[in-house]
Enzyme design. Structure first.
Site, PDB file in Angstrom:
ATOM      1  N   ARG A  17       2.477   4.740  43.661  1.00  0.00           N
ATOM      2  CA  ARG A  17       1.802   6.035  43.734  1.00  0.00           C
ATOM      3  C   ARG A  17       2.173   6.977  42.588  1.00  0.00           C
ATOM      4  O   ARG A  17       1.521   7.992  42.383  1.00  0.00           O
ATOM      5  CB  ARG A  17       2.088   6.706  45.089  1.00  0.00           C
ATOM      6  CG  ARG A  17       1.242   6.134  46.202  1.00  0.00           C
ATOM      7  CD  ARG A  17       1.632   6.722  47.529  1.00  0.00           C
ATOM      8  NE  ARG A  17       2.949   6.247  47.964  1.00  0.00           N
ATOM      9  CZ  ARG A  17       3.656   6.810  48.938  1.00  0.00           C
ATOM     10  NH1 ARG A  17       3.208   7.882  49.557  1.00  0.00           N
ATOM     11  NH2 ARG A  17       4.817   6.305  49.284  1.00  0.00           N
ATOM     12  N   GLY A 149      10.394   7.930  59.288  1.00  0.00           N
ATOM     13  CA  GLY A 149      10.878   7.361  60.540  1.00  0.00           C
ATOM     14  C   GLY A 149      11.363   8.495  61.436  1.00  0.00           C
ATOM     15  O   GLY A 149      12.057   9.399  60.981  1.00  0.00           O
TER      16      GLY A 149
HETATM   17  C1  UD1 Z   1      12.092   4.544  54.671  1.00  0.00           C
HETATM   18  C2  UD1 Z   1      12.596   4.460  56.113  1.00  0.00           C
HETATM   19  C3  UD1 Z   1      12.118   5.699  56.881  1.00  0.00           C
HETATM   20  C4  UD1 Z   1      12.582   6.948  56.172  1.00  0.00           C
HETATM   21  C5  UD1 Z   1      12.124   6.947  54.725  1.00  0.00           C
HETATM   22  C6  UD1 Z   1      12.748   8.100  53.990  1.00  0.00           C
HETATM   23  C7  UD1 Z   1      12.648   2.070  56.621  1.00  0.00           C
HETATM   24  C8  UD1 Z   1      12.037   0.989  57.380  1.00  0.00           C
HETATM   25  N1  UD1 Z   1      12.093   3.281  56.745  1.00  0.00           N
HETATM   26  O1  UD1 Z   1      10.677   4.444  54.736  1.00  0.00           O
HETATM   27  O2  UD1 Z   1      12.639   5.683  58.203  1.00  0.00           O
HETATM   28  O3  UD1 Z   1      12.093   8.093  56.855  1.00  0.00           O
HETATM   29  O4  UD1 Z   1      12.549   5.731  54.051  1.00  0.00           O
HETATM   30  O5  UD1 Z   1      12.209   8.186  52.688  1.00  0.00           O
HETATM   31  O6  UD1 Z   1      13.634   1.858  55.950  1.00  0.00           O
HETATM   32  N2  UD1 Z   1      12.939  -0.887  48.981  1.00  0.00           N
HETATM   33  C9  UD1 Z   1      13.433  -2.063  48.458  1.00  0.00           C
HETATM   34  N3  UD1 Z   1      12.948  -3.237  48.943  1.00  0.00           N
HETATM   35  C10 UD1 Z   1      12.020  -3.291  49.930  1.00  0.00           C
HETATM   36  C11 UD1 Z   1      11.518  -2.086  50.436  1.00  0.00           C
HETATM   37  C12 UD1 Z   1      12.003  -0.889  49.947  1.00  0.00           C
HETATM   38  O7  UD1 Z   1      14.295  -2.058  47.587  1.00  0.00           O
HETATM   39  O8  UD1 Z   1      11.656  -4.403  50.311  1.00  0.00           O
HETATM   40  C13 UD1 Z   1      13.470   0.384  48.456  1.00  0.00           C
HETATM   41  C14 UD1 Z   1      12.423   1.231  47.770  1.00  0.00           C
HETATM   42  O9  UD1 Z   1      12.399   0.953  46.370  1.00  0.00           O
HETATM   43  C15 UD1 Z   1      12.908   2.648  48.056  1.00  0.00           C
HETATM   44  C16 UD1 Z   1      13.648   2.500  49.395  1.00  0.00           C
HETATM   45  O10 UD1 Z   1      13.932   1.133  49.551  1.00  0.00           O
HETATM   46  O11 UD1 Z   1      13.842   3.108  47.072  1.00  0.00           O
HETATM   47  C17 UD1 Z   1      12.833   3.025  50.574  1.00  0.00           C
HETATM   48  O12 UD1 Z   1      11.658   2.258  50.669  1.00  0.00           O
HETATM   49  P1  UD1 Z   1      10.252   2.884  51.050  1.00  0.00           P
HETATM   50  O13 UD1 Z   1       9.248   1.818  51.032  1.00  0.00           O
HETATM   51  O14 UD1 Z   1      10.019   4.095  50.261  1.00  0.00           O
HETATM   52  O15 UD1 Z   1      10.537   3.272  52.586  1.00  0.00           O
HETATM   53  P2  UD1 Z   1       9.712   4.278  53.439  1.00  0.00           P
HETATM   54  O16 UD1 Z   1       8.485   3.618  53.922  1.00  0.00           O
HETATM   55  O17 UD1 Z   1       9.591   5.557  52.748  1.00  0.00           O
END
Ligand code: UD1
Ligand code: CA
Length: 466
Positions: A17, A149
């Site tokens: 995004r 979350g």
């Molecule tokens: C996550 C939380 C949510 C919280 C929010 C806050 C989970 C399931 N949910 O959601 O409860 O309110 O953050 O911003 O964790 N990432 C990886 N590998 C992956 C997926 C994500 O490294 O497979 C990293 C992303 O690069 C990012 C972070 O983890 O830096 C959070 O991931 P994102 O997809 O933004 O989570 P949210 O859906 O925002």
């Protein structure tokens, strides 16, 4: 014995995004990258609490770029091949680092929360230790909690329900998960084993490690700004604005006079002493320091520079990688390029450009000049329209001018060249040979006067009779 803490930043996601060609952790923010901010907060936190620590960044999308930005800092880079969710990212961390399982504590951060500070981390640490918890999550209240979350509190612990999986009733909960957690490593390792992808997104949610029956706590912070997550350029700009406001307020609280603070931009590492005045639309960038009683007038840009006490930086001047000693006056409209060093009380006037040049105490270059690859001795005065011809098309050459010399206006010196102390160069000279101390030198065509000859040259409305 103090705790050993493993710090992991989750940064494998794409950040689609943002619509940038760089991955999200490398989104530009002031003079740095997005990921540099939480890393710095973590570093400060471990220092303040005297914790032994190791850092890893879980990488995936465009990982070469992220690694090349952070290499040589002792950071490890576990790879998450496919972004299967935050729990899967943490598994990659435990399976692909040398230290993670030897640390008694594990701190989980996201790469995209630039406003996080060490105090928040210290707070979580204190909470975990004092209450002997297995895990603590930082939460905050959000009027519009969409996308986050939701925190569902139980008698003892709590659990987290993601937007997609929440009922309407749960969606109305305003306490939300920030994505920042501190765990006992034993606990998180065993809790991760139980995480599956049985949810609407089909992802392995790290949030599933929190349970109502578990010895875990949600710690709700008052200031939600601290957890601002950057997913879009609008949010990146919000973060930048808050960072700048905090920095400028900090300056104001430390005796810096900032006029119209909303328009003054100051990078994080910049140091400004008390009683400096910053006028509107000034930009202080990179590793810049400004000593007391200096005035920075509107429109100045100062980058990676050291400015002494009582300096007057007049409007619209541009300085980069320079040293300006005390009581100098620069500008308006001056350009000091890298390698410029001004001794005290030096005066640089309007439309003067300097580069890689050392001007000793009291030198004046007041108008319309170019000074490149030069050394100018103290109290020498350079007239208007002076040019160091320093470049022969292949190489740059040096111009050396002694002390207390007087260089007339519209002089060019052809480098390499040396002009002595107490010398005088007549104006309009093109000087190509060295001039010794105390010499007078002039190099221009002799003036001719022909009486009553102007009519031969004057045309149109200027025409005159003989
Ligand atoms: C996550 C939380 C949510 C919280 C929010 C806050 C989970 C399931 N949910 O959601 O409860 O309110 O953050 O911003 O964790 N990432 C990886 N590998 C992956 C997926 C994500 O490294 O497979 C990293 C992303 O690069 C990012 C972070 O983890 O830096 C959070 O991931 P994102 O997809 O933004 O989570 P949210 O859906 O925002
Ligand atoms: Ca997010």
């Amino acid at each position: 014995m103090s705790d050993k803490i493993g710090i992991v930043l989750l940064a494998a996601g794409e950040g689609k995004r943002l619509k940038l060609s760089v991955p999200k952790p490398l989104a530009p923010l002031n003079n740095k990258k997005l990921i540099d901010y939480p890393l710095k907060a973590a570093e400060k936190f471990t220092k303040e609490n005297s914790l032994e620590s190791k850092v890893a960044v879980v990488v995936g999308h465009k990982r070469e770029m992220v690694i090349s930005h952070l290499e040589n800092k002792g950071i490890e880079f576990p790879v998450q091949e496919q972004q299967l969710g935050t729990a899967d990212a943490l598994r990659s961390y435990f399976n692909n680092t040398s230290f993670s399982k030897d640390c008694s504590l594990t701190l989980v951060l996201c790469a995209d929360t630039p406003l996080l500070n060490d105090e928040v981390l210290s707070c979580l640490y204190k909470e975990l230790k004092e209450n002997q918890l297995d895990g603590v999550a930082a939460t905050f209240k959000e009027n519009n909690p969409y996308g986050y979350g939701r925190i569902v509190r139980g008698d003892k612990g709590f659990n987290i329900v993601e937007e997609k999986d929440a009922t309407d009733e749960l969606r109305s909960i305003q306490e939300v998960n920030s994505g920042l957690y501190l765990f006992k490593t034993d606990y998180i390792l065993s809790a991760l084993e139980g995480v599956d992808s049985d949810n609407k997104a089909g992802e392995f949610y790290l949030t599933d490690v929190f349970q109502k029956e578990a010895n875990v706590k949600a710690f709700c912070f008052e200031n939600k700004d601290l957890f601002l997550g950057v997913n879009t350029l609008v949010q990146l700009e919000q973060a930048r604005k808050i960072l700048n406001k905090n920095k400028v307020n900090n300056l104001l609280n430390n005796g810096v006079i900032v006029i119209d603070p909303d328009t003054v931009y100051v990078d994080d590492e910049v140091e400004v002493a008390a009683e400096v005045t910053l006028y509107p639309n000034t930009f202080l960038m990179g590793k810049t320091t400004i000593a007391t009683k200096t005035v920075v007038e509107p429109g100045c840009i100062v980058k990676n520079s050291t400015i002494g006490e009582g300096v007057s930086l007049k409007a619209y001047s541009h300085l980069e990688n320079v040293i300006v000693e005390k009581n100098c006056a620069v500008g308006p409209y001056a350009r000091l390029r890298p390698g410029t060093e001004l001794g005290e009380k030096t005066k640089i006037g309007n439309f003067v450009e300097t580069k890689n040049s050392k001007l000793d105490k009291g030198v004046a270059v007041s108008h319309l000049s170019y000074v490149g690859d030069a050394e100018i001795g103290e109290e020498t005065n350079i007239g208007c329209g002076f040019i160091t011809c320093n470049y022969d098309g292949e190489q740059k050459h040096k111009t050396i001018i002694g002390k207390r010399s007087f260089i007339g206006s519209d002089t060019q010196t052809i480098a390499p060249i040396k002009i002595g102390d107490n010398s005088f160069i007549g104006s309009g000279s093109t000087v190509s040979r060295d001039v010794p101390d105390k010499a007078f030198s002039i190099a221009r065509g002799r003036q001719e006067i022909k009486e009553n000859l102007a009519h031969r040259f004057l045309r149109g409305k200027w025409k005159v009779d003989k």
